[in-house]
Design a protein around this motif. Structure first.
Motif, short mmCIF file in Angstrom:
data_model
loop_
_atom_site.label_atom_id
_atom_site.label_comp_id
_atom_site.label_asym_id
_atom_site.label_seq_id
_atom_site.Cartn_x
_atom_site.Cartn_y
_atom_site.Cartn_z
N SER A 165 0.82 -1.23 0.00
CA SER A 165 0.00 0.00 0.00
C SER A 165 0.84 1.26 0.00
O SER A 165 0.50 2.23 -0.67
CB SER A 165 -0.92 0.09 1.21
OG SER A 165 -1.39 -1.13 1.55
N THR A 166 1.94 1.26 0.79
CA THR A 166 2.75 2.48 0.86
C THR A 166 3.30 2.82 -0.52
O THR A 166 3.28 3.99 -0.94
CB THR A 166 3.89 2.33 1.89
OG1 THR A 166 3.34 1.80 3.08
CG2 THR A 166 4.55 3.66 2.19
N ARG A 168 2.04 1.81 -3.49
CA ARG A 168 0.90 2.14 -4.36
C ARG A 168 0.39 3.56 -4.13
O ARG A 168 0.20 4.33 -5.07
CB ARG A 168 -0.24 1.14 -4.11
CG ARG A 168 -0.66 0.41 -5.34
CD ARG A 168 -1.76 -0.62 -5.11
NE ARG A 168 -2.13 -0.93 -3.76
CZ ARG A 168 -1.69 -2.01 -3.10
NH1 ARG A 168 -0.85 -2.85 -3.66
NH2 ARG A 168 -2.10 -2.25 -1.87
N GLU A 169 0.19 3.90 -2.85
CA GLU A 169 -0.40 5.21 -2.54
C GLU A 169 0.55 6.37 -2.79
O GLU A 169 0.18 7.53 -2.67
CB GLU A 169 -0.90 5.22 -1.09
CG GLU A 169 -2.10 4.31 -0.92
CD GLU A 169 -2.65 4.30 0.49
OE1 GLU A 169 -2.48 5.29 1.21
OE2 GLU A 169 -3.28 3.28 0.85
N ASN A 170 1.81 6.04 -3.12
CA ASN A 170 2.77 7.11 -3.41
C ASN A 170 3.31 7.04 -4.84
O ASN A 170 4.35 7.63 -5.13
CB ASN A 170 3.91 7.05 -2.39
CG ASN A 170 3.44 7.48 -1.01
OD1 ASN A 170 3.18 8.66 -0.77
ND2 ASN A 170 3.27 6.54 -0.11
#
Ligand code: PRP
Length: 210
Positions: A165-166, A168-170
């Protein structure tokens, strides 16, 4: 059974929680650890164990120096710090991986310039690129390494990826997997000699309950 409790250092946080659940599954009463407040050394009298709560790198230091007989620590920290101790069991929890990652869509291996790699794990990054025969510049970052390529400090990062997630979200993505990571049980070399039976019994119980 020897009078002195066996000391086991646990990595504070997630691995601590998973280890306590494992010890409870064996049937040990971990009330003292669950109700620890700010205390850092907690007894599990029934198992003649003493739990020490420490940061990952310190778990290795305490076990290596023999002030703790055993420890639970991530393979990530073991790979980074190395050190002299036995790694006796893969506990299966704390699963994630080391990966090379960077901005989405960027062709990391293109061009001839020396790449800059940001990481919390300089030794892991160095060995990874050495094995490829690739010269890189490594910049040590203490946390949220994902910032480095976003701020254009680095071409890529070597870091832990769990859910992804880290990244992906960045707007980042994995370029290459480096190594799988999970929690390991480590044992001091001298303790393994002088308290072999107790340690083997405990490992037997742990493995039967994984
Ligand atoms: C770790 C790692 C990544 C993130 C990956 O950081 O360095 O930033 O977790 O997890 P994900 O794939 O599930 O998103 P941590 O939470 O330990 O924080 P830190 O970088 O500030 O040390």
């Amino acid at each position: 059974m020897s009078e002195k409790p066996l000391r086991i250092a646990l990595t504070k946080g997630r691995l601590e929680k998973d280890t306590v659940e494992l010890l409870e599954k064996i049937g040990f009463d971990c009330t003292a650890v669950r109700e620890k407040g700010r205390r850092l050394i907690l007894p599990i009298p029934q198992a003649n164990l003493e739990v020490v709560l420490a940061k990952a790198a310190d778990v290795i230091t305490y076990v290596e120096h023999g002030v703790c007989d055993m420890g639970v620590v991530g393979k990530d920290t073991i790979m980074e710090m190395k050190g002299k101790f036995y790694e006796l069991a893969d506990l299966g929890f704390g699963k994630c991986k080391f990966a090379l990652a960077g901005k989405k869509g960027h062709d990391f291996y293109s061009g001839y310039d020396v790449k800059v790699i940001a990481t919390k794990y300089p030794n892991v990054a160095r060995s990874f690129f050495e094995a490829k025969g690739m010269d890189v510049e490594i910049v040590k970052i203490e946390g949220s390494v994902e910032l480095a390529p976003l701020l254009e400090l680095s071409d890529a990062i070597v870091d832990i990826v769990e859910t992804g997630s880290t990244l992906r979200e960045n707007g980042l993505e994995v370029y290459e997997d480096i190594a799988p990571v999970s929690a390991r049980l480590i044992v001091n070399m001298v303790s393994m000699k002088i308290r072999k039976q107790e340690i083997e019994n405990l490992i037997g119980l742990i493995e039967a309950n994984l």
